[in-house]
Design an enzyme around this catalytic site. Structure first.
Site, PDB file in Angstrom:
ATOM      1  N   SER A 161       0.830  -1.200   0.000  1.00 25.20           N
ATOM      2  CA  SER A 161       0.000   0.000   0.000  1.00 25.20           C
ATOM      3  C   SER A 161       0.865   1.251   0.000  1.00 25.20           C
ATOM      4  O   SER A 161       1.961   1.259   0.549  1.00 25.20           O
ATOM      5  CB  SER A 161      -0.880   0.001   1.251  1.00 25.20           C
ATOM      6  N   TYR A 181      -1.471  -0.955  11.108  1.00 32.18           N
ATOM      7  CA  TYR A 181      -1.780  -1.489   9.762  1.00 32.18           C
ATOM      8  C   TYR A 181      -0.637  -1.150   8.809  1.00 32.18           C
ATOM      9  O   TYR A 181      -0.107  -2.033   8.122  1.00 32.18           O
ATOM     10  CB  TYR A 181      -3.090  -0.909   9.231  1.00 32.18           C
ATOM     11  N   LYS A 195       2.427  -3.570   6.660  1.00 36.86           N
ATOM     12  CA  LYS A 195       2.794  -3.521   5.236  1.00 36.86           C
ATOM     13  C   LYS A 195       4.295  -3.270   5.083  1.00 36.86           C
ATOM     14  O   LYS A 195       4.970  -3.927   4.284  1.00 36.86           O
ATOM     15  CB  LYS A 195       1.999  -2.422   4.501  1.00 36.86           C
TER      16      LYS A 195
HETATM   17  C1  WQD Z   1      -9.406   9.786   1.095  1.00 37.42           C
HETATM   18  C2  WQD Z   1      -9.627  11.280   1.305  1.00 37.42           C
HETATM   19  C3  WQD Z   1      -9.861  11.914   3.620  1.00 37.42           C
HETATM   20  C4  WQD Z   1     -13.628   9.722   4.220  1.00 37.42           C
HETATM   21  C5  WQD Z   1      -6.862   4.808   3.109  1.00 37.42           C
HETATM   22  C6  WQD Z   1      -5.829   4.060   3.897  1.00 37.42           C
HETATM   23  C7  WQD Z   1      -4.794   3.495   2.960  1.00 37.42           C
HETATM   24  C8  WQD Z   1      -5.467   2.698   1.858  1.00 37.42           C
HETATM   25  C9  WQD Z   1      -6.531   3.520   1.147  1.00 37.42           C
HETATM   26  C10 WQD Z   1      -5.378   0.368   2.389  1.00 37.42           C
HETATM   27  C11 WQD Z   1      -8.836  11.841   2.478  1.00 37.42           C
HETATM   28  C12 WQD Z   1     -11.158  12.156   2.849  1.00 37.42           C
HETATM   29  C13 WQD Z   1     -12.479  10.245   3.665  1.00 37.42           C
HETATM   30  C14 WQD Z   1     -14.675  10.596   4.632  1.00 37.42           C
HETATM   31  C15 WQD Z   1     -13.371  12.464   3.883  1.00 37.42           C
HETATM   32  N1  WQD Z   1      -6.061   1.518   2.387  1.00 37.42           N
HETATM   33  N2  WQD Z   1     -12.362  11.599   3.498  1.00 37.42           N
HETATM   34  N3  WQD Z   1     -14.507  11.937   4.442  1.00 37.42           N
HETATM   35  O1  WQD Z   1      -7.048   7.762   3.918  1.00 37.42           O
HETATM   36  O2  WQD Z   1      -6.214   8.178   1.541  1.00 37.42           O
HETATM   37  O3  WQD Z   1      -6.240   5.878   2.452  1.00 37.42           O
HETATM   38  O4  WQD Z   1      -7.456   3.974   2.147  1.00 37.42           O
HETATM   39  O5  WQD Z   1      -4.275   0.167   1.972  1.00 37.42           O
HETATM   40  O6  WQD Z   1      -3.953   2.659   3.715  1.00 37.42           O
HETATM   41  O7  WQD Z   1      -5.192   4.968   4.762  1.00 37.42           O
HETATM   42  O8  WQD Z   1      -8.381   6.973   1.899  1.00 37.42           O
HETATM   43  O9  WQD Z   1     -10.749   7.099   1.345  1.00 37.42           O
HETATM   44  O10 WQD Z   1     -10.095   7.133   3.792  1.00 37.42           O
HETATM   45  O11 WQD Z   1      -9.637   9.134   2.353  1.00 37.42           O
HETATM   46  O12 WQD Z   1     -13.254  13.695   3.742  1.00 37.42           O
HETATM   47  O13 WQD Z   1     -15.758  10.175   5.153  1.00 37.42           O
HETATM   48  O14 WQD Z   1     -11.013  11.506   1.617  1.00 37.42           O
HETATM   49  O15 WQD Z   1      -9.586  12.961   4.535  1.00 37.42           O
HETATM   50  O16 WQD Z   1      -8.429  13.174   2.146  1.00 37.42           O
HETATM   51  P1  WQD Z   1      -6.925   7.312   2.506  1.00 37.42           P
HETATM   52  P2  WQD Z   1      -9.793   7.524   2.379  1.00 37.42           P
END
Ligand code: WQD
Length: 337
Positions: free
Chosen positions: A124, A148, A152
């Site tokens: 990841s 987590y 990785k």
């Molecule tokens: C994306 C953007 C949030 C939810 C995560 C894991 C990473 C990988 C992918 C496994 C950010 C914003 C999110 C919400 C929001 N997983 N957001 N409201 O955090 O980039 O990555 O998933 O490998 O390890 O950390 O993805 O989709 O959670 O967030 O504003 O309800 O959307 O702040 O900017 P992220 P995400």
């Protein structure tokens, strides 16, 4: 010869199964359905026309896993099986270290016992930590900010060390950016347990009325519109990246690492706007405080995968939003009937 997919009934695993079968590979799926559904196997049969050879069990169970290798002529393993919720890993670190790390160690021991030397690992972009500046390249120092992420980082290191010690081994670490979207059939897609942590499943559930509104975590980041920027990649492009990586892995020994991203970042507000425009739906939102652990911007330099694997992501953000909505609207409760 077959390709073993650990966690192959999950979001990325199931889409990769479709592309492997389409590319002519025989596959075997091992899954304990802790974060997936047996229904996925029925959907895969409809999509591919093939009955999926699968085993219901945990990679932590060495006797069970040995039997899978005894009963099948495994050529390579694509290792998806892992817990992946960042927040849960902070609350329950032992659950994550035990499942993700020990599961991998049991898998590697059984592979060694059966002289299986090819593994592609589901890593990841989280291994780039908080301090690296995008676009992110594979040579950057890795780190983590949660258990987590540490699993990785550690598993990548374990695999690299094993490949160094055993010159017949071939290890490929694939660093996913933000996988979203769904197969065009709408039969398989992302089905998080409970309230989604990730952005796009949350947007989809707001659009379908299961959730009231989207909380946008911060609009004061140093980005074009103040909201977080990420490298969203269509899960089908990601799956095709696994086929390209497997072909490369089977021809080589040693260890390799590749970013699987588009090389382009989109903001939260851009996703919301695109989702609404493409699907003619409304996604009400409120701006909330930043989420702990989030960074402003994260996107890939994906040139190495292009040069070495001859792979690039092809689908657009509009494709991703359209396919996400088709999956959600056809499956309001995921795989639950
Ligand atoms: C994306 C953007 C949030 C939810 C995560 C894991 C990473 C990988 C992918 C496994 C950010 C914003 C999110 C919400 C929001 N997983 N957001 N409201 O955090 O980039 O990555 O998933 O490998 O390890 O950390 O993805 O989709 O959670 O967030 O504003 O309800 O959307 O702040 O900017 P992220 P995400």
């Amino acid at each position: 010869m077959s390709i073993l997919l650990t966690g192959g009934a999950g979001f990325i695993g199931s889409h990769t199964a479709v592309e492997l079968i389409s590319a002519g590979y025989d596959i075997v799926i091992v899954d304990n359905f802790s974060n997936s559904s047996k229904e996925v196997l029925n959907r895969l049969k409809v999509i591919t026309g093939k009955k999926i050879h699968f085993y219901n069990g945990s990679i932590l169970d060495k006797v069970f896993l040995n039997n899978v290798f005894y009963e099948n002529d495994i050529e390579a393993v694509i290792h998806f099986a892992a817990y992946k919720a960042v927040g849960e890993s902070v609350e329950q670190p032992l659950k994550y270290y035990s499942n993700n790390l020990t599961g991998t160690l049991v898998l590697l021991e059984v592979m060694r016992n059966h002289h299986v030397n090819h593994i592609v690992f589901s890593s990841s972009a989280t291994v780039y930590g908080m301090d690296n500046i995008s676009p992110l390249t594979e040579n950057l120092k890795t780190s983590a900010t949660n258990p987590y992420g540490y699993t990785k980082v550690m598993i990548e290191q374990i695999l690299t060390d094993v490949a160094f010690a055993n010159k017949e081994m071939s290890v490929t670490n694939l660093r996913y950016f933000n996988p979203i979207g769904a197969h065009e059939s709408g039969l398989i897609g992302e089905a998080p347990n409970g309230t989604p942590n990730n952005l796009v499943p949350y947007i989809s559930q707001v659009a379908i009325g299961k959730l009231k509104e989207l909380s946008i975590f911060g609009n004061d980041y140093d980005t074009p519109d103040g909201t977080g920027v990420r490298d969203y990649i269509h899960v089908v492009d990601l799956a095709k990246g696994h086929v390209a990586a497997l072909k490369n892995n089977l021809k080589n020994t040693g260890s390799a690492v590749f970013n699987l991203g588009t090389g382009h970042g989109y903001s939260v507000l851009e996703l919301v706007k695109t989702f609404e425009e493409v699907n003619h739906v409304s996604v009400p939102f409120v701006i909330k405080d930043r989420r702990a652990g989030d960074i402003a911007t994260c996107y890939a330099d994906s040139s190495k995968a292009k040069e070495v694997l001859d792979w690039t992501a092809e689908k657009t953000l509009q494709d991703m939003m359209r396919d996400s909505w088709r999956w959600q609207s056809k499956n309001p409760n995921g795989y639950q009937s």
